[in-house]
Design a protein around this motif. Structure first.
Motif, PDB file in Angstrom:
ATOM      1  N   ALA A 151       0.830  -1.208   0.000  1.00  0.00           N
ATOM      2  CA  ALA A 151       0.000   0.000   0.000  1.00  0.00           C
ATOM      3  C   ALA A 151       0.862   1.255   0.000  1.00  0.00           C
ATOM      4  O   ALA A 151       0.539   2.245  -0.670  1.00  0.00           O
ATOM      5  N   LEU A 152       1.966   1.243   0.766  1.00  0.00           N
ATOM      6  CA  LEU A 152       2.845   2.406   0.794  1.00  0.00           C
ATOM      7  C   LEU A 152       3.481   2.635  -0.573  1.00  0.00           C
ATOM      8  O   LEU A 152       3.570   3.780  -1.041  1.00  0.00           O
ATOM      9  N   CYS A 153       3.895   1.567  -1.221  1.00  0.00           N
ATOM     10  CA  CYS A 153       4.482   1.698  -2.559  1.00  0.00           C
ATOM     11  C   CYS A 153       3.462   2.244  -3.553  1.00  0.00           C
ATOM     12  O   CYS A 153       3.789   3.107  -4.388  1.00  0.00           O
ATOM     13  N   ALA A 154       2.233   1.759  -3.470  1.00  0.00           N
ATOM     14  CA  ALA A 154       1.186   2.238  -4.378  1.00  0.00           C
ATOM     15  C   ALA A 154       0.911   3.714  -4.147  1.00  0.00           C
ATOM     16  O   ALA A 154       0.752   4.493  -5.105  1.00  0.00           O
ATOM     17  N   ALA A 155       0.851   4.126  -2.880  1.00  0.00           N
ATOM     18  CA  ALA A 155       0.600   5.533  -2.577  1.00  0.00           C
ATOM     19  C   ALA A 155       1.759   6.404  -3.054  1.00  0.00           C
ATOM     20  O   ALA A 155       1.539   7.521  -3.560  1.00  0.00           O
ATOM     21  N   ALA A 156       2.959   5.918  -2.910  1.00  0.00           N
ATOM     22  CA  ALA A 156       4.120   6.675  -3.360  1.00  0.00           C
ATOM     23  C   ALA A 156       4.123   6.816  -4.875  1.00  0.00           C
ATOM     24  O   ALA A 156       4.442   7.887  -5.414  1.00  0.00           O
ATOM     25  N   ARG A 157       3.740   5.747  -5.559  1.00  0.00           N
ATOM     26  CA  ARG A 157       3.692   5.828  -7.030  1.00  0.00           C
ATOM     27  C   ARG A 157       2.619   6.815  -7.476  1.00  0.00           C
ATOM     28  O   ARG A 157       2.830   7.594  -8.431  1.00  0.00           O
ATOM     29  N   ALA A 158       1.497   6.847  -6.772  1.00  0.00           N
ATOM     30  CA  ALA A 158       0.442   7.796  -7.122  1.00  0.00           C
ATOM     31  C   ALA A 158       0.912   9.231  -6.894  1.00  0.00           C
ATOM     32  O   ALA A 158       0.642  10.134  -7.704  1.00  0.00           O
ATOM     33  N   ALA A 159       1.651   9.459  -5.795  1.00  0.00           N
ATOM     34  CA  ALA A 159       2.176  10.794  -5.536  1.00  0.00           C
ATOM     35  C   ALA A 159       3.233  11.186  -6.557  1.00  0.00           C
ATOM     36  O   ALA A 159       3.324  12.347  -6.963  1.00  0.00           O
TER      37      ALA A 159
END
Length: 386
Positions: A151-159
């Motif tokens: 989830a953290l990786c996905a959020a970082a990619r979205a940012a």
């Protein structure tokens, strides 16, 4: 000499051998594999050696990155004129995120709140924040829990897609790299490999992956990846006697702690020494007073055990270490007020080393050098920049 050294500070000084620091950085760089770069960790006032002079010398010797724990350390590097890559990792929600991003400092994030703080700082400053995502592979301190990592990786990619941040690094930290063969080492390596695969599937393409601390840099070349974070080894101390001595790795201790004797006197046998009279002279003898105590960072639990070179011989602290002073028993030897006492140094003049102090007090060399207090002037020798 460091500009902060004054004539009045001669009772106790920490002499910092900057040519040795540069040589240590070069020796560490020679060990790197696969084109990895070196980060010199300068947290905690450069492990007690002086933040700014040591940072400059590490750069001069080829350190591509500097590592800071606190934002204040990282910002001090920028205020000193350092324009290279600096990573800062010990963040709280109300930390100076905006100031760090404005100063082009790489920041670490282990949880959504930290990622959000970096994004907010990017929006406030109009700059892209460089973020290093940290995974907890088994140390159990900071770092994203593996179950939360996707989830953290996905959020970082979205940012990243918005332009607010770039994921510049993926990293972790060893728990037991200083204990050869410890089962956690292989387990953490596996966990890190899995974390990198998850990040890759999320679309993250970091500039650097970094895992190796000083012991891993010295003994685990497979963990060098793109960057290593060397701390205690930069200052010439071995991370652990179990993996080898400083000399084994071609490193030289950088700090020498010296005092000028504040007094010498003859006393009879049966004379109590220092608080509590834990030591009583066995016969007529000479006592020397060393003007250093626990307010200067001398461990109080070095009472009766700490080694000191006085009058050409190793002595052991007699009785308790007090706030500002301790005593050594010279036996039949003589000395005078003002003579030198060497608490620790590289060891090549017969003096104790920081590791000798660590063994005597049941701790590690890291603590011995970092606890030397701020009222002890650092005298920096051999600076490349004056």
């Amino acid at each position: 000499m460091n500009e902060h050294t004054t004539e009045e500070s001669g009772r106790l000084r920490a002499h910092i051998d900057l040519p040795a620091l540069r040589a240590n950085v070069r020796a560490l760089r020679e060990r790197l594999t696969g084109g990895a770069a070196l980060m010199a960790v300068v947290k905690a006032d450069a492990y007690g050696h002086g933040l700014l002079p040591c940072a400059r010398e590490a750069r001069a010797a080829g350190a591509a990155w500097l590592g800071a724990a606190t934002p204040e350390e990282a910002l001090a590097l920028r205020a000193d004129g350092d324009t290279g890559r600096v990573l800062c990792w010990l963040w709280t929600p109300n930390g100076p995120w905006r100031g760090a991003v404005a100063q082009d400092i790489d920041v670490s994030a282990s949880a959504p709140w930290a990622l959000d703080a970096a994004v907010a700082a990017a929006h406030a400053t109009g700059r892209t924040a460089r973020v290093h995502l940290k995974i907890d592979t088994g140390l159990g301190r900071s770092g994203c829990a593996p179950r939360d990592w996707p989830a953290l990786c996905a959020a970082a990619r979205a940012a990243e897609a918005t332009g607010a941040i770039t994921v510049a690094g993926l990293w972790s930290h060893f728990a037991c790299a200083d204990e050869p063969g410890h089962p956690s080492i292989a387990a953490q390596q596996t966990a890190f490999t899995e974390a990198l695969e998850i990040a890759d599937r999320a679309g993250l393409r970091p500039e650097v992956r970094h895992f190796a601390n000083s012991p891993a840099t010295l003994t685990l070349p497979a963990t060098h990846y793109d960057l290593v974070r060397t701390g205690i080894s930069v200052y010439g101390l071995s991370p652990s006697p179990e993996i080898g001595t400083s000399e084994d790795f071609g490193l030289r201790p950088v700090m020498t702690l010296r005092a000028a004797l504040a007094g010498v006197k003859r006393v009879p046998g049966g004379h109590g020494v220092s608080y509590g009279h834990q030591y009583t002279t066995p016969g007529e003898t000479t006592l020397a007073l060393v003007p250093a105590g626990y307010a200067d960072g001398i461990p109080r639990h070095a009472s009766g055990s700490g080694p000191v070179l006085v009058a050409g011989k190793w002595r052991t602290i007699a009785g308790r270490v007090a706030m500002d002073q301790f005593v050594v028993d010279l036996g039949g030897d003589t000395a005078e007020a003002g003579d030198e006492a060497v608490l620790f140094g590289p060891g090549d003049r017969g003096e104790p080393t920081a590791e000798d102090w660590a063994r005597a007090t049941g701790t590690i060399g890291y603590e011995i050098v970092t606890r030397v207090g701020h009222r002890v002037p650092r005298v920096h020798h051999g600076e490349t920049r004056t």
